[in-house]
Every structure is written in structure tokens, then in C-alpha cells.
Design a protein around this motif. Structure first.
Motif, PDB file in Angstrom:
ATOM      1  N   ILE A 145      93.954 -38.024 -26.248  1.00  0.00           N
ATOM      2  CA  ILE A 145      93.935 -36.724 -25.585  1.00  0.00           C
ATOM      3  C   ILE A 145      95.348 -36.413 -25.101  1.00  0.00           C
ATOM      4  O   ILE A 145      95.915 -37.161 -24.318  1.00  0.00           O
ATOM      5  CB  ILE A 145      92.948 -36.717 -24.397  1.00  0.00           C
ATOM      6  N   GLU A 146      95.914 -35.332 -25.569  1.00  0.00           N
ATOM      7  CA  GLU A 146      97.286 -34.982 -25.220  1.00  0.00           C
ATOM      8  C   GLU A 146      97.365 -34.156 -23.938  1.00  0.00           C
ATOM      9  O   GLU A 146      98.389 -34.160 -23.249  1.00  0.00           O
ATOM     10  CB  GLU A 146      97.941 -34.221 -26.370  1.00  0.00           C
ATOM     11  N   ALA A 147      96.290 -33.448 -23.615  1.00  0.00           N
ATOM     12  CA  ALA A 147      96.295 -32.659 -22.378  1.00  0.00           C
ATOM     13  C   ALA A 147      94.861 -32.396 -21.939  1.00  0.00           C
ATOM     14  O   ALA A 147      93.965 -32.202 -22.779  1.00  0.00           O
ATOM     15  CB  ALA A 147      97.039 -31.349 -22.575  1.00  0.00           C
ATOM     16  N   PHE A 148      94.661 -32.415 -20.622  1.00  0.00           N
ATOM     17  CA  PHE A 148      93.358 -32.087 -20.032  1.00  0.00           C
ATOM     18  C   PHE A 148      93.644 -31.230 -18.803  1.00  0.00           C
ATOM     19  O   PHE A 148      94.135 -31.722 -17.798  1.00  0.00           O
ATOM     20  CB  PHE A 148      92.600 -33.365 -19.650  1.00  0.00           C
ATOM     21  N   VAL A 149      93.378 -29.931 -18.928  1.00  0.00           N
ATOM     22  CA  VAL A 149      93.741 -28.969 -17.892  1.00  0.00           C
ATOM     23  C   VAL A 149      92.478 -28.400 -17.250  1.00  0.00           C
ATOM     24  O   VAL A 149      91.526 -28.029 -17.956  1.00  0.00           O
ATOM     25  CB  VAL A 149      94.597 -27.827 -18.476  1.00  0.00           C
ATOM     26  N   ILE A 150      92.481 -28.346 -15.913  1.00  0.00           N
ATOM     27  CA  ILE A 150      91.337 -27.841 -15.159  1.00  0.00           C
ATOM     28  C   ILE A 150      91.751 -26.590 -14.399  1.00  0.00           C
ATOM     29  O   ILE A 150      92.795 -26.569 -13.744  1.00  0.00           O
ATOM     30  CB  ILE A 150      90.825 -28.891 -14.154  1.00  0.00           C
ATOM     31  N   ASP A 151      90.932 -25.558 -14.465  1.00  0.00           N
ATOM     32  CA  ASP A 151      91.146 -24.342 -13.690  1.00  0.00           C
ATOM     33  C   ASP A 151      89.920 -24.100 -12.811  1.00  0.00           C
ATOM     34  O   ASP A 151      88.788 -24.062 -13.321  1.00  0.00           O
ATOM     35  CB  ASP A 151      91.372 -23.134 -14.607  1.00  0.00           C
ATOM     36  N   TYR A 152      90.146 -23.949 -11.522  1.00  0.00           N
ATOM     37  CA  TYR A 152      89.061 -23.665 -10.584  1.00  0.00           C
ATOM     38  C   TYR A 152      89.084 -22.172 -10.258  1.00  0.00           C
ATOM     39  O   TYR A 152      90.111 -21.642  -9.810  1.00  0.00           O
ATOM     40  CB  TYR A 152      89.238 -24.487  -9.304  1.00  0.00           C
ATOM     41  N   LEU A 153      87.953 -21.510 -10.450  1.00  0.00           N
ATOM     42  CA  LEU A 153      87.891 -20.065 -10.295  1.00  0.00           C
ATOM     43  C   LEU A 153      86.779 -19.654  -9.336  1.00  0.00           C
ATOM     44  O   LEU A 153      85.738 -20.326  -9.249  1.00  0.00           O
ATOM     45  CB  LEU A 153      87.659 -19.405 -11.657  1.00  0.00           C
ATOM     46  N   ASP A 154      87.003 -18.528  -8.641  1.00  0.00           N
ATOM     47  CA  ASP A 154      85.985 -18.034  -7.720  1.00  0.00           C
ATOM     48  C   ASP A 154      85.028 -17.090  -8.447  1.00  0.00           C
ATOM     49  O   ASP A 154      85.065 -16.975  -9.677  1.00  0.00           O
ATOM     50  CB  ASP A 154      86.637 -17.349  -6.515  1.00  0.00           C
ATOM     51  N   GLN A 155      84.197 -16.393  -7.692  1.00  0.00           N
ATOM     52  CA  GLN A 155      83.191 -15.521  -8.272  1.00  0.00           C
ATOM     53  C   GLN A 155      83.813 -14.439  -9.149  1.00  0.00           C
ATOM     54  O   GLN A 155      83.248 -14.039 -10.166  1.00  0.00           O
ATOM     55  CB  GLN A 155      82.369 -14.864  -7.155  1.00  0.00           C
ATOM     56  N   GLY A 156      84.982 -13.964  -8.763  1.00  0.00           N
ATOM     57  CA  GLY A 156      85.645 -12.918  -9.533  1.00  0.00           C
ATOM     58  C   GLY A 156      86.511 -13.421 -10.664  1.00  0.00           C
ATOM     59  O   GLY A 156      87.188 -12.640 -11.330  1.00  0.00           O
ATOM     60  N   GLY A 157      86.512 -14.738 -10.893  1.00  0.00           N
ATOM     61  CA  GLY A 157      87.318 -15.309 -11.967  1.00  0.00           C
ATOM     62  C   GLY A 157      88.761 -15.532 -11.584  1.00  0.00           C
ATOM     63  O   GLY A 157      89.616 -15.749 -12.454  1.00  0.00           O
ATOM     64  N   ASN A 158      89.046 -15.516 -10.285  1.00  0.00           N
ATOM     65  CA  ASN A 158      90.407 -15.736  -9.796  1.00  0.00           C
ATOM     66  C   ASN A 158      90.600 -17.198  -9.404  1.00  0.00           C
ATOM     67  O   ASN A 158      89.661 -17.845  -8.920  1.00  0.00           O
ATOM     68  CB  ASN A 158      90.672 -14.841  -8.586  1.00  0.00           C
ATOM     69  N   PRO A 159      91.803 -17.720  -9.575  1.00  0.00           N
ATOM     70  CA  PRO A 159      92.060 -19.115  -9.179  1.00  0.00           C
ATOM     71  C   PRO A 159      91.800 -19.323  -7.694  1.00  0.00           C
ATOM     72  O   PRO A 159      92.106 -18.449  -6.869  1.00  0.00           O
ATOM     73  CB  PRO A 159      93.548 -19.302  -9.506  1.00  0.00           C
ATOM     74  N   THR A 160      91.222 -20.469  -7.344  1.00  0.00           N
ATOM     75  CA  THR A 160      90.950 -20.780  -5.947  1.00  0.00           C
ATOM     76  C   THR A 160      91.197 -22.254  -5.684  1.00  0.00           C
ATOM     77  O   THR A 160      91.040 -23.090  -6.587  1.00  0.00           O
ATOM     78  CB  THR A 160      89.497 -20.427  -5.563  1.00  0.00           C
ATOM     79  N   THR A 161      91.590 -22.562  -4.467  1.00  0.00           N
ATOM     80  CA  THR A 161      91.761 -23.952  -4.036  1.00  0.00           C
ATOM     81  C   THR A 161      90.691 -24.347  -3.022  1.00  0.00           C
ATOM     82  O   THR A 161      90.719 -25.459  -2.514  1.00  0.00           O
ATOM     83  CB  THR A 161      93.153 -24.152  -3.403  1.00  0.00           C
ATOM     84  N   ASN A 162      89.760 -23.443  -2.768  1.00  0.00           N
ATOM     85  CA  ASN A 162      88.682 -23.672  -1.810  1.00  0.00           C
ATOM     86  C   ASN A 162      87.453 -24.197  -2.554  1.00  0.00           C
ATOM     87  O   ASN A 162      86.854 -23.484  -3.372  1.00  0.00           O
ATOM     88  CB  ASN A 162      88.357 -22.373  -1.075  1.00  0.00           C
ATOM     89  N   SER A 163      87.065 -25.429  -2.256  1.00  0.00           N
ATOM     90  CA  SER A 163      85.929 -26.036  -2.961  1.00  0.00           C
ATOM     91  C   SER A 163      84.665 -25.204  -2.817  1.00  0.00           C
ATOM     92  O   SER A 163      83.881 -25.058  -3.765  1.00  0.00           O
ATOM     93  CB  SER A 163      85.687 -27.456  -2.439  1.00  0.00           C
ATOM     94  N   LYS A 164      84.444 -24.651  -1.642  1.00  0.00           N
ATOM     95  CA  LYS A 164      83.235 -23.870  -1.405  1.00  0.00           C
ATOM     96  C   LYS A 164      83.217 -22.561  -2.188  1.00  0.00           C
ATOM     97  O   LYS A 164      82.161 -21.967  -2.403  1.00  0.00           O
ATOM     98  CB  LYS A 164      83.078 -23.584   0.089  1.00  0.00           C
ATOM     99  N   ALA A 165      84.395 -22.095  -2.606  1.00  0.00           N
ATOM    100  CA  ALA A 165      84.487 -20.825  -3.328  1.00  0.00           C
ATOM    101  C   ALA A 165      84.428 -20.997  -4.844  1.00  0.00           C
ATOM    102  O   ALA A 165      84.377 -20.011  -5.583  1.00  0.00           O
ATOM    103  CB  ALA A 165      85.775 -20.106  -2.948  1.00  0.00           C
ATOM    104  N   ILE A 166      84.423 -22.230  -5.331  1.00  0.00           N
ATOM    105  CA  ILE A 166      84.433 -22.473  -6.778  1.00  0.00           C
ATOM    106  C   ILE A 166      83.111 -22.031  -7.398  1.00  0.00           C
ATOM    107  O   ILE A 166      82.041 -22.519  -7.018  1.00  0.00           O
ATOM    108  CB  ILE A 166      84.700 -23.949  -7.095  1.00  0.00           C
TER     109      ILE A 166
END
Length: 206
Positions: A145-166
Motif C-alpha cells: 500500500i503506497e498511501a492510505f488517506v482518511i478524510d473526516y467530514l461533517d453533515q455538510g461534507g466539510n472537513p471536521t476535527t470534531n469526533s462528534k461532528a463526523i
């Protein structure tokens, strides 16, 4: 008086000259060399196709399994995340840019201490390994595996760092061939394939 036997030409009686034999051998060797070169080339092409198929299969397996795990994230049949006792609450997906942490109460006992109820995916760029930890240590899960990328998004599909908003998780998996191909100039000879998936978290705490 010499008489020629009917049906046998004078040319056939004389046989082949040394020059003719050498030319015939040369042509035969040339033909064999060309056929052998084509055979070797086809063997190499088959090897490349095999490595590419293995690479594509590896990427699909990783995406499919991680997707299934994310779909189960936050599974809470006892409703412990909605009662007055806060001691056993858990996040289905915990924000972490370096790893993917997934929790689910699979057996419905109100706790997430059993096997496969707390799963962590960690990517090791040095060894090109994606590891899966279910409580017994990091076990190799995805190889090459050359890359494994994770994106966390909120209800509107925007990036978020809040676990509760994922509410969504985007994953991008890039797999590569297990061996470099000298005929492939890019990426050090390693062919790659990248698969993307965006998964909606079905089981939400709130």
C-alpha cells in the motif's frame, strides 16, 4: 555411359553446398531467436499483468473491508450513548489524522471491550503496510500500500476535527505492484492504482 534415373534431377544428385547449409542454419537460428525473444516478451507481459491484477485486488479488498467496518461504527443496540450513564459512552469514529479508529457494540452487551469492537487501522509508510489492530496488536492487513488517506467530514461534507461532528469518512487507498517493472519509467518502476470511497456513518451518537 551414365544414365540418369527417371524422377531424380541432376540438382538433387549433387546435394547441398556448404554455403547453402550455412545459410539454412543461419536462417533457422534467426527464426528460433525471434520466436524465443517473442516468447520471453510474452512471459514478461504476463508477469506484469499478474502483478497489476494482484495490486487491483489488494486495493479493492482494503476499501471493501474498511468500508464495512465504517458502516458498523457507532452501532449501539443498548443505547448506552443516549442514557444518563456517561461512563460507557463511545464514539463510533474518533478523529485522528494518523489512524482510523472505529468502535461498535457488536454483541449488544453495552460495552466495546470484546474482539473486533474496537478497531484501529494504522498505515506504515516505511513498510508499505496497512495494519489492523483489534486489540491483539497491529496485524498486517494490506500489503504493498503506497498511501492510505482518511478524510473526516461533517453533515455538510466539510472537513471536521470534531469526533462528534463526523458524519462521513472518505478513504483513499493507493496500492502498488509487489515488484518494480524495469520497462516502467515512472514511480521507480512500480505501477499504482488508487481507489476512493466516501462512507456515510449510519450509527450516530447524536
Amino acid at each position: 555411359m551414365n544414365k540418369q534415373i527417371p524422377g531424380i534431377s541432376k540438382w538433387s544428385q549433387q546435394g547441398y553446398t556448404l554455403v547453402e547449409v550455412v545459410v539454412a542454419l543461419g536462417l533457422s537460428l534467426l527464426t528460433v531467436s525471434v520466436v524465443y525473444a517473442l516468447y520471453i516478451q510474452e512471459l514478461k507481459a504476463q508477469g506484469v499483468r499478474g502483478h497489476v491484477l494482484d495490486m487491483q485486488q489488494q486495493a479493492r479488498v482494503v476499501v471493501d473491508l474498511v468500508t464495512r467496518e465504517i458502516l458498523m461504527a457507532g452501532y449501539d443496540p443498548r443505547g448506552v450513548n443516549h442514557d444518563s450513564d456517561l461512563t460507557n459512552d463511545f464514539e463510533g469514529i474518533t478523529y485522528d489524522p494518523g489512524k482510523l479508529s472505529i468502535k461498535a457494540d457488536l454483541n449488544g452487551n453495552g460495552f466495546i471491550s470484546d474482539a473486533n469492537e474496537s478497531i484501529v487501522f494504522v498505515y506504515d509508510a516505511t513498510t508499505h503496510l496497512l495494519r489492523r489492530n483489534t486489540g491483539g496488536g497491529n496485524q498486517p492487513f494490506g500489503e504493498d500500500i503506497e498511501a492510505f488517506v482518511i478524510d473526516y467530514l461533517d453533515q455538510g461534507g466539510n472537513p471536521t476535527t470534531n469526533s462528534k461532528a463526523i458524519r462521513q469518512v472518505g478513504i483513499s487507498v493507493t496500492a502498488r505492484t509487489s515488484r518494480p517493472d524495469p520497462q516502467y519509467a515512472k514511480n521507480g518502476g512500480y505501477r499504482t492504482v488508487t481507489l476512493h470511497s466516501r462512507i456515510t456513518v449510519r450509527n450516530r451518537q447524536s
